[in-house]
Design a protein around this motif. Structure first.
Motif, PDB file in Angstrom:
ATOM      1  N   ALA A 103      43.765  27.451  47.739  1.00  0.00           N
ATOM      2  CA  ALA A 103      45.027  28.084  47.341  1.00  0.00           C
ATOM      3  C   ALA A 103      46.194  27.610  48.205  1.00  0.00           C
ATOM      4  O   ALA A 103      47.323  27.529  47.742  1.00  0.00           O
ATOM      5  N   VAL A 129      34.813  26.990  32.725  1.00  0.00           N
ATOM      6  CA  VAL A 129      35.077  28.202  33.512  1.00  0.00           C
ATOM      7  C   VAL A 129      36.559  28.333  33.860  1.00  0.00           C
ATOM      8  O   VAL A 129      37.097  29.432  33.935  1.00  0.00           O
ATOM      9  N   THR A 173      35.773  30.645  42.133  1.00  0.00           N
ATOM     10  CA  THR A 173      36.429  31.278  40.989  1.00  0.00           C
ATOM     11  C   THR A 173      35.400  31.523  39.894  1.00  0.00           C
ATOM     12  O   THR A 173      34.562  30.667  39.632  1.00  0.00           O
ATOM     13  N   GLU A 225      28.661  22.859  38.660  1.00  0.00           N
ATOM     14  CA  GLU A 225      28.899  21.996  37.501  1.00  0.00           C
ATOM     15  C   GLU A 225      27.613  21.824  36.689  1.00  0.00           C
ATOM     16  O   GLU A 225      27.655  21.691  35.475  1.00  0.00           O
ATOM     17  N   LEU A 249      37.581  13.199  38.323  1.00  0.00           N
ATOM     18  CA  LEU A 249      37.607  14.202  37.249  1.00  0.00           C
ATOM     19  C   LEU A 249      37.654  15.603  37.851  1.00  0.00           C
ATOM     20  O   LEU A 249      38.670  16.267  37.781  1.00  0.00           O
ATOM     21  N   ARG A 250      36.568  16.073  38.458  1.00  0.00           N
ATOM     22  CA  ARG A 250      36.521  17.323  39.221  1.00  0.00           C
ATOM     23  C   ARG A 250      35.403  17.149  40.226  1.00  0.00           C
ATOM     24  O   ARG A 250      34.435  16.443  39.952  1.00  0.00           O
ATOM     25  N   LEU A 280      45.072  31.402  39.266  1.00  0.00           N
ATOM     26  CA  LEU A 280      45.983  30.911  40.297  1.00  0.00           C
ATOM     27  C   LEU A 280      46.078  29.383  40.209  1.00  0.00           C
ATOM     28  O   LEU A 280      45.057  28.703  40.194  1.00  0.00           O
ATOM     29  N   PRO A 289      47.842  26.804  42.395  1.00  0.00           N
ATOM     30  CA  PRO A 289      48.679  26.537  43.571  1.00  0.00           C
ATOM     31  C   PRO A 289      49.472  25.240  43.470  1.00  0.00           C
ATOM     32  O   PRO A 289      50.596  25.161  43.951  1.00  0.00           O
ATOM     33  N   LEU A 333      46.517  24.665  49.354  1.00  0.00           N
ATOM     34  CA  LEU A 333      46.650  23.219  49.092  1.00  0.00           C
ATOM     35  C   LEU A 333      46.319  22.354  50.306  1.00  0.00           C
ATOM     36  O   LEU A 333      46.611  21.167  50.322  1.00  0.00           O
ATOM     37  N   MET A 380      37.862  34.045  45.446  1.00  0.00           N
ATOM     38  CA  MET A 380      37.791  35.412  44.922  1.00  0.00           C
ATOM     39  C   MET A 380      36.825  36.232  45.770  1.00  0.00           C
ATOM     40  O   MET A 380      35.726  35.752  46.099  1.00  0.00           O
ATOM     41  N   ARG A 383      37.839  27.045  46.622  1.00  0.00           N
ATOM     42  CA  ARG A 383      38.262  28.387  46.151  1.00  0.00           C
ATOM     43  C   ARG A 383      37.320  28.849  45.040  1.00  0.00           C
ATOM     44  O   ARG A 383      37.436  28.433  43.900  1.00  0.00           O
ATOM     45  N   PHE A 433      25.580  14.409  36.391  1.00  0.00           N
ATOM     46  CA  PHE A 433      24.908  13.587  35.388  1.00  0.00           C
ATOM     47  C   PHE A 433      24.063  12.473  36.008  1.00  0.00           C
ATOM     48  O   PHE A 433      23.535  11.632  35.304  1.00  0.00           O
ATOM     49  N   LEU A 451      37.673  25.605  43.029  1.00  0.00           N
ATOM     50  CA  LEU A 451      38.975  25.000  42.723  1.00  0.00           C
ATOM     51  C   LEU A 451      39.715  24.631  44.001  1.00  0.00           C
ATOM     52  O   LEU A 451      39.313  25.020  45.102  1.00  0.00           O
ATOM     53  N   ARG A 452      40.815  23.885  43.813  1.00  0.00           N
ATOM     54  CA  ARG A 452      41.675  23.471  44.916  1.00  0.00           C
ATOM     55  C   ARG A 452      42.021  24.671  45.803  1.00  0.00           C
ATOM     56  O   ARG A 452      42.361  25.734  45.295  1.00  0.00           O
ATOM     57  N   GLY A 500      30.230  30.029  38.031  1.00  0.00           N
ATOM     58  CA  GLY A 500      31.543  29.886  38.647  1.00  0.00           C
ATOM     59  C   GLY A 500      31.932  28.445  38.885  1.00  0.00           C
ATOM     60  O   GLY A 500      31.274  27.512  38.394  1.00  0.00           O
ATOM     61  N   ALA A 501      33.013  28.259  39.634  1.00  0.00           N
ATOM     62  CA  ALA A 501      33.548  26.925  39.923  1.00  0.00           C
ATOM     63  C   ALA A 501      34.316  26.987  41.231  1.00  0.00           C
ATOM     64  O   ALA A 501      34.721  28.056  41.681  1.00  0.00           O
ATOM     65  N   ARG A 558      45.565  17.461  33.807  1.00  0.00           N
ATOM     66  CA  ARG A 558      45.238  16.038  33.674  1.00  0.00           C
ATOM     67  C   ARG A 558      45.525  15.592  32.247  1.00  0.00           C
ATOM     68  O   ARG A 558      45.418  16.371  31.305  1.00  0.00           O
TER      69      ARG A 558
END
Lengths: 85, 228
Positions: free
Chosen positions: B106, A73, B148, B94, B57-58, A17, A19, B108, B184, B146, B65, B103-104, B100-101, A43
């Motif tokens: 859904a 991932v 994932t 990370e 970055l994320r 997904l 968004p 927004l 998820m 989110r 680090f 994310l933004r 998993g991770a 990016r």
């Protein structure tokens, strides 16, 4: 060692997904760009680095992507360009 | 039992976590500076919420680090308890402490609101005192929550009962409407294979007394007392 400028595209993995991409696609549809099928927001990184040749510069940036720049991932990356800096 | 809370540049829930332990658990809690290599004898590590390194970055990608993270990962590998809250959950993912991770969202939107959670696993060091199926109310405050994972990882987590918390509605049901970020399987928190590392997006340290709207976060901290 010579200076190189390496560009990388990092995009959400296909099928996940996205968004942000969907929101941008919706906005483009609103503007009348009906032919837009999908948008993916990622990016773009430009890395200036030293390497023996272009191949080595690319290999080094690929390793950077694997270890930090892209999340294994959720993201894919592609080297968009390697030019002498 | 001594608790160490890591302060990264941009952490903003570190003092709350210290207060939660010191005041509500009556146990010593210290801040651990991200540039140090010393856990100061902490038996438990909290990776707190915030926006470490500006989420550059994320979320969590750079904090991973930080020098102290080598010590945190070694502590986790020895079986030491680690809890990642919100940004701390992102950092733990990370760093490879959890799969998993995040994310933004859904939708927004940055979501700042109380959510209802169902306890799915009481076999972790942070949920031992909770009742299976219990519903807890805690606040969330995040833009990237989110959860994932790839299909194999998700199946493994579900198969091994490693989902610790799920977003549910007032009836305790897992629904899309109760899911604030599109995670998820409505996953709000997961654990590692040994139940010693837990990550969650909601903030238990902000739900420590009725004055704050909920005291449901207490049980996560009290669970520690059972093991340590």
């Amino acid at each position: 060692m010579k200076p190189f400028r390496v560009s990388v595209h990092i995009v959400p993995r296909k099928g996940l997904l996205d968004p942000q991409g969907k929101a941008v696609a919706d906005a483009l549809h609103t503007l009348g760009f009906a032919s837009v099928a999908e948008v993916h927001v990622g990016r773009h990184l430009v890395i200036e680095t030293q390497a023996g040749d272009a191949k080595a510069a690319e290999a080094s940036v690929r390793e950077m992507c694997g270890r930090l720049l892209a999340n294994p991932v959720t993201e894919d990356f592609e080297i968009a360009g390697v030019v002498p800096a | 039992m001594k608790v160490g809370v890591v302060s990264f540049p941009g952490s903003n829930c570190d003092e709350d976590a210290v207060l939660a332990v010191a005041e509500h658990l009556q146990r010593p809690a210290v801040l651990l500076w991200h540039k140090d290599h010393d856990l100061q004898g902490a038996d438990v590590v909290i990776l707190p919420g915030g926006f470490s390194y500006g989420d550059y970055l994320r979320a969590g990608a750079i904090a991973r680090f930080s020098p102290i993270m080598q010590e945190v990962v070694a502590h986790a590998k020895r079986g030491g308890p680690v809890i990642g809250i919100c940004n701390g959950f992102q950092i733990a993912c990370e760093a490879g402490l959890l799969p998993g991770a995040l994310l933004r969202n859904a939708n927004l939107q940055f979501r700042s609101m109380p959510v209802r959670l169902r306890v799915e696993n009481t076999d972790t060091v942070f949920t031992r005192r909770a009742r299976a199926g219990a519903q807890l109310t805690m606040p969330i405050a995040h833009g990237d929550g989110r959860y994932t994972a790839d299909p194999e990882t998700l199946a493994r987590l579900e198969g091994e009962g490693r989902v610790v918390f799920r977003y549910v509605d007032a009836a305790g049901e897992v629904t899309d409407a109760a899911n604030p970020n599109g995670a998820m399987h409505n996953i709000a928190g997961v654990t590692n294979a040994t139940g010693t590392v837990v990550g969650l997006m909601p903030h238990p340290e902000r739900a420590m007394e009725p004055l704050l709207g909920s005291a449901d976060g207490l049980v996560l901290f009290q669970s520690l007392l059972q093991t340590m």
